[in-house]
Motif scaffolding. Structure first.
Motif, PDB file in Angstrom:
ATOM      1  N   SER A   1       0.831  -1.200   0.000  1.00 53.67           N
ATOM      2  CA  SER A   1       0.000   0.000   0.000  1.00 53.67           C
ATOM      3  C   SER A   1       0.868   1.254   0.000  1.00 53.67           C
ATOM      4  CB  SER A   1      -0.937   0.008   1.211  1.00 53.67           C
ATOM      5  OG  SER A   1      -0.208   0.014   2.421  1.00 53.67           O
ATOM      6  N   TYR A   2       2.025   1.161   0.670  1.00 53.99           N
ATOM      7  CA  TYR A   2       2.939   2.309   0.662  1.00 53.99           C
ATOM      8  C   TYR A   2       3.447   2.563  -0.752  1.00 53.99           C
ATOM      9  CZ  TYR A   2       6.836   5.374   1.874  1.00 53.99           C
ATOM     10  OH  TYR A   2       7.700   6.433   1.943  1.00 53.99           O
ATOM     11  N   GLY A   3       3.770   1.499  -1.465  1.00 53.67           N
ATOM     12  CA  GLY A   3       4.203   1.648  -2.856  1.00 53.67           C
ATOM     13  C   GLY A   3       3.106   2.242  -3.722  1.00 53.67           C
ATOM     14  N   LEU A   4       1.866   1.799  -3.488  1.00 49.58           N
ATOM     15  CA  LEU A   4       0.737   2.354  -4.238  1.00 49.58           C
ATOM     16  C   LEU A   4       0.550   3.839  -3.933  1.00 49.58           C
ATOM     17  CD1 LEU A   4      -1.885  -0.532  -3.884  1.00 49.58           C
ATOM     18  CD2 LEU A   4      -0.634   0.135  -5.947  1.00 49.58           C
TER      19      LEU A   4
ATOM     20  N   GLU B   1      -4.470  12.137  -5.577  1.00 45.15           N
ATOM     21  CA  GLU B   1      -3.971  12.749  -4.354  1.00 45.15           C
ATOM     22  C   GLU B   1      -4.723  12.187  -3.152  1.00 45.15           C
ATOM     23  OE1 GLU B   1      -1.142  14.279  -2.956  1.00 45.15           O
ATOM     24  OE2 GLU B   1      -1.429  15.768  -4.558  1.00 45.15           O
ATOM     25  N   GLY B   2      -6.007  11.938  -3.329  1.00 41.97           N
ATOM     26  CA  GLY B   2      -6.798  11.354  -2.259  1.00 41.97           C
ATOM     27  C   GLY B   2      -6.312   9.970  -1.879  1.00 41.97           C
ATOM     28  N   VAL B   3      -5.955   9.152  -2.870  1.00 45.77           N
ATOM     29  CA  VAL B   3      -5.419   7.811  -2.589  1.00 45.77           C
ATOM     30  C   VAL B   3      -4.139   7.916  -1.766  1.00 45.77           C
ATOM     31  CG1 VAL B   3      -4.416   5.731  -3.617  1.00 45.77           C
ATOM     32  CG2 VAL B   3      -6.468   6.773  -4.625  1.00 45.77           C
ATOM     33  N   PHE B   4      -3.266   8.817  -2.172  1.00 41.33           N
ATOM     34  CA  PHE B   4      -2.016   9.025  -1.437  1.00 41.33           C
ATOM     35  C   PHE B   4      -2.292   9.444   0.005  1.00 41.33           C
ATOM     36  CE2 PHE B   4       1.010  12.376  -0.071  1.00 41.33           C
ATOM     37  CZ  PHE B   4       2.114  11.560   0.166  1.00 41.33           C
ATOM     38  N   LEU B   5      -3.174  10.415   0.185  1.00 45.74           N
ATOM     39  CA  LEU B   5      -3.467  10.901   1.523  1.00 45.74           C
ATOM     40  C   LEU B   5      -4.137   9.839   2.379  1.00 45.74           C
ATOM     41  CD1 LEU B   5      -4.758  14.539   0.823  1.00 45.74           C
ATOM     42  CD2 LEU B   5      -2.483  13.812   1.560  1.00 45.74           C
TER      43      LEU B   5
END
Length: 292
Positions: free
Chosen positions: A105-108, A141-145
């Motif tokens: 998930s961190y990579g994603l 950006e939402g996925v990252f946050l």
């Protein structure tokens, strides 16, 4: 003079019409927007034939926005901003719910951040606003946050909620100070602020490289100690500075009758700034929370 958020390349309203927070005439030594020149006085703008608007300009007051369709209003800005920030929120919630904390998930999250950055850069260099690009940026950006918020929450319980409250507090305080006239967004103010912001990003980039190559340990300037807290506070202040530029562009865009589609650029800029502040606030909350 171009205002910007983290990527330092988002233009102001209507590059075609010469408006970018402070107009081209000012760059050449002429008057600033809001004092003498109306950047929308060409291309069929009602102010070009309005003697009362011209009189307002000569007296140093921005004209009243025309009552006509096709011109940006505060309602347009609020609606587009709600759509963009709503997309960020939905993306974050889905990522939090569907992607458990793991190296995958961190990579994603890193991949989503890179895609969001590319989309933001493409929009920054486009001559017109693209809702698809802006909403695409917001989604990634939402996925990252969502992923990083869940990671922070797993170690510092409640950190994301505190960061949201902190972001709202900073934004509200900045708007209050701006509307009260305690901060005047002038060309000199913008130049000084942008110089500090660019220097900050350059130093952070160098710090990242030093950490990556093992020269600076424990995150270097971005450590979880007192030095990291000082850097985080400076980053949040820079975010507040970007907000003042965004407020000024929106205010002037409405006063001078910017095209309605420019509201998407306002939403884009505000979203980038709020994301910047939230991420820095998240780190700051974690630092002050310690290892508990």
């Amino acid at each position: 003079m171009r205002s910007s958020n983290p990527v330092f390349s988002r233009r102001g309203f209507s590059r075609d019409n010469g408006y970018a927070g402070f107009n081209a005439a000012q760059q050449a030594g002429g008057p600033a927007v809001g004092t003498q020149a109306n950047p929308y006085a060409q291309g069929g703008n009602p102010y070009a034939q309005n003697p009362y608007a011209q009189q307002d300009l000569q007296q140093g007051a921005p004209p009243q926005a025309p009552v006509s369709t096709g011109r940006m209003t505060m309602d347009d800005v609020v609606m587009r901003s709600a759509m963009t920030l709503g997309t960020v929120t939905v993306g974050a919630i889905l990522a939090w719910a569907l992607l458990p904390v793991s190296s995958t998930s961190y990579g994603l999250a890193i991949g989503a951040a890179l895609v969001a950055f590319v989309l933001a850069m493409v929009q920054s260099f486009k001559r017109t606003a693209s809702p698809a690009l802006i909403l695409g940026y917001a989604a990634f950006e939402g996925v990252f946050l969502g992923v990083i918020s869940e990671m922070y929450n797993s170690r510092w319980s409640g950190a994301p909620f505190q960061a949201v409250l902190g972001t709202m507090a900073v934004s509200g305080a900045t708007l209050l100070v701006y509307k009260a006239g305690w901060i005047r967004v002038t060309a000199r103010y913008a130049r000084i602020g942008m110089t500090i912001a660019i220097a900050f990003v350059v130093v952070m980039a160098v710090n990242l490289l030093l950490v990556a190559f093992g020269v600076a340990g424990d995150g270097g300037l971005r450590s979880m100690g007192p030095l990291g807290a000082v850097v985080g506070i400076l980053a949040i202040l820079i975010g507040a500075f970007f907000l003042t530029l965004d407020f000024k562009q929106i205010e002037d865009g409405i006063a001078y009758g910017a095209p309605k589609e420019e509201a998407w650029l306002a939403a884009f800029g505000l979203t980038m700034t709020l994301v910047w502040i939230y991420v820095e606030m998240l780190r700051l909350v974690a630092i002050f929370s310690g290892d508990d």
